[in-house]
Structures are given as structure tokens and as C-alpha cells.
Design a protein around this motif. Structure first.
Motif, PDB file in Angstrom:
ATOM      1  N   ASN A  60      -8.357  47.479 -38.295  1.00 17.90           N
ATOM      2  CA  ASN A  60      -7.179  46.907 -38.947  1.00 17.90           C
ATOM      3  C   ASN A  60      -6.001  46.708 -37.978  1.00 17.90           C
ATOM      4  OD1 ASN A  60      -5.806  49.371 -38.667  1.00 17.90           O
ATOM      5  ND2 ASN A  60      -6.485  50.096 -40.663  1.00 17.90           N
ATOM      6  N   LYS A  61      -6.140  47.116 -36.737  1.00 17.78           N
ATOM      7  CA  LYS A  61      -5.164  46.914 -35.664  1.00 17.78           C
ATOM      8  C   LYS A  61      -3.849  47.671 -35.847  1.00 17.78           C
ATOM      9  CE  LYS A  61      -7.210  42.531 -34.538  1.00 17.78           C
ATOM     10  NZ  LYS A  61      -7.080  41.137 -34.282  1.00 17.78           N
ATOM     11  N   MET A  62      -3.784  48.562 -36.817  1.00 16.77           N
ATOM     12  CA  MET A  62      -2.553  49.327 -37.042  1.00 16.77           C
ATOM     13  C   MET A  62      -2.202  50.187 -35.833  1.00 16.77           C
ATOM     14  SD  MET A  62      -1.561  52.171 -39.939  1.00 16.77           S
ATOM     15  CE  MET A  62      -1.898  51.113 -41.310  1.00 16.77           C
ATOM     16  N   ALA A  63      -3.171  50.881 -35.281  1.00 16.47           N
ATOM     17  CA  ALA A  63      -2.902  51.760 -34.137  1.00 16.47           C
ATOM     18  C   ALA A  63      -2.337  50.959 -32.971  1.00 16.47           C
ATOM     19  CB  ALA A  63      -4.166  52.505 -33.718  1.00 16.47           C
ATOM     20  N   GLY A  64      -2.959  49.845 -32.673  1.00 19.60           N
ATOM     21  CA  GLY A  64      -2.479  49.010 -31.572  1.00 19.60           C
ATOM     22  C   GLY A  64      -1.067  48.513 -31.805  1.00 19.60           C
ATOM     23  N   ASP A  65      -0.784  48.073 -33.031  1.00 16.16           N
ATOM     24  CA  ASP A  65       0.555  47.574 -33.361  1.00 16.16           C
ATOM     25  C   ASP A  65       1.604  48.671 -33.223  1.00 16.16           C
ATOM     26  OD1 ASP A  65      -0.538  45.098 -33.929  1.00 16.16           O
ATOM     27  OD2 ASP A  65      -0.471  45.367 -36.110  1.00 16.16           O
ATOM     28  N   PHE A  94     -10.735  54.314 -27.120  1.00 16.63           N
ATOM     29  CA  PHE A  94      -9.301  54.066 -27.232  1.00 16.63           C
ATOM     30  C   PHE A  94      -8.513  55.327 -26.863  1.00 16.63           C
ATOM     31  CE2 PHE A  94      -5.398  53.880 -29.833  1.00 16.63           C
ATOM     32  CZ  PHE A  94      -4.885  52.651 -29.418  1.00 16.63           C
ATOM     33  N   ILE A  95      -8.924  56.455 -27.381  1.00 18.36           N
ATOM     34  CA  ILE A  95      -8.271  57.728 -27.082  1.00 18.36           C
ATOM     35  C   ILE A  95      -8.407  58.059 -25.594  1.00 18.36           C
ATOM     36  CG2 ILE A  95      -8.438  60.234 -27.450  1.00 18.36           C
ATOM     37  CD1 ILE A  95      -9.056  59.556 -30.428  1.00 18.36           C
ATOM     38  N   TYR A  96      -9.606  57.875 -25.062  1.00 14.88           N
ATOM     39  CA  TYR A  96      -9.855  58.156 -23.649  1.00 14.88           C
ATOM     40  C   TYR A  96      -8.938  57.310 -22.758  1.00 14.88           C
ATOM     41  CZ  TYR A  96     -12.256  58.362 -19.154  1.00 14.88           C
ATOM     42  OH  TYR A  96     -12.532  58.515 -17.821  1.00 14.88           O
ATOM     43  N   GLU A  97      -8.852  56.015 -23.051  1.00 13.67           N
ATOM     44  CA  GLU A  97      -8.024  55.107 -22.247  1.00 13.67           C
ATOM     45  C   GLU A  97      -6.537  55.450 -22.401  1.00 13.67           C
ATOM     46  OE1 GLU A  97      -8.881  52.901 -19.913  1.00 13.67           O
ATOM     47  OE2 GLU A  97     -10.960  53.504 -20.231  1.00 13.67           O
ATOM     48  N   ASN A 105      -0.514  59.972 -25.666  1.00 13.17           N
ATOM     49  CA  ASN A 105      -1.575  60.936 -25.442  1.00 13.17           C
ATOM     50  C   ASN A 105      -2.060  61.498 -26.770  1.00 13.17           C
ATOM     51  OD1 ASN A 105       0.472  61.499 -22.879  1.00 13.17           O
ATOM     52  ND2 ASN A 105      -1.665  61.330 -22.333  1.00 13.17           N
ATOM     53  N   PHE A 106      -3.368  61.619 -26.883  1.00 14.11           N
ATOM     54  CA  PHE A 106      -4.007  62.257 -28.029  1.00 14.11           C
ATOM     55  C   PHE A 106      -4.446  63.628 -27.546  1.00 14.11           C
ATOM     56  CE2 PHE A 106      -4.280  57.773 -28.812  1.00 14.11           C
ATOM     57  CZ  PHE A 106      -4.167  57.635 -30.190  1.00 14.11           C
TER      58      PHE A 106
END
Length: 119
Positions: A60-65, A94-97, A105-106
């Protein structure tokens, strides 16, 4: 919702303490960033439980936004949680990158978050 202040190496870090989901959408994230910034913080810790589960569904692209907003406004972010329960390989990547950089940071604990943001 409360903001707990942490001071490390002359950095003021805001930790969001909440009993409910604080970020349901991009607008909530922007409001929170404005609130944090207005209080003099440029680094923030939020807990996974305080972010809608939809954030962790990359389709849903929410994290990226939302994370792009943090980058644009130069507010560093650490999200504390247990990510082992997620099975999505794209989320793991995504978390790793994200963790390779300094901006988002996660992490598994508040201590890890403070260490990441103090650098």
C-alpha cells in the motif's frame, strides 16, 4: 500520548509513549513530526505497536510515503519492535536496507534506538 525526552551526546531525542495507535496514516505522521519538531526535537523513537499494521504491508506504499516525509523534514526515526513475526521478504529487505543508513532504523529495544540515534 506522552513524549519522553532522552538526552544523549547533546542530542534531544523524543520517545513517543502511547496506549493507542498514534500513526494511522500519512497525515498522522506529519502531525506527529510537527509536534515533535515544535518541541525542539529532530530525532524520534516510536514503538511498532503505536503504528497501524497497514504500515508494514509494503504493497500500500504507506511506509514509503511516511518515511519519505521523515527524510524530507530531516527528522531521524527509530521504530522499536519485534520484526521476527513478519514473513514478507520484501519487508525484511526494506528493514535491512533502512538499517544500513542513519535516517530510519528498525530496532528491537529503546536502548538500541537511543544508540542508533545518538550517532
Amino acid at each position: 500520548m506522552n513524549i519522553q525526552e532522552h538526552n544523549i551526546n547533546d542530542s534531544k531525542i523524543a520517545e513517543v509513549i502511547a496506549e493507542e495507535v498514534v500513526i494511522q496514516n500519512t497525515e498522522d505522521a506529519l502531525d506527529l513530526m510537527g509536534n515533535i519538531y515544535y518541541q525542539g526535537f529532530d530525532k524520534m523513537i516510536i514503538h511498532q505497536k503505536d503504528i497501524t499494521a497497514e504500515f508494514f504491508d509494503l504493497k500500500n506504499k504507506m511506509a514509503g510515503d511516511i518515511l519519505q516525509k521523515f527524510a524530507n523534514y530531516r527528522i531521524r526515526l527509530a521504530i522499536v519492535g519485534d520484526y521476527s513475526k513478519f514473513t514478507s521478504q520484501s519487508l525484511k529487505d526494506f528493514i535491512y536496507e533502512s538499517n544500513k543508513g542513519k535516517h530510519v532504523n528498525f530496532v528491537r529495544s529503546t536502548g538500541d534506538a537511543l544508540s542508533a540515534l545518538a550517532k
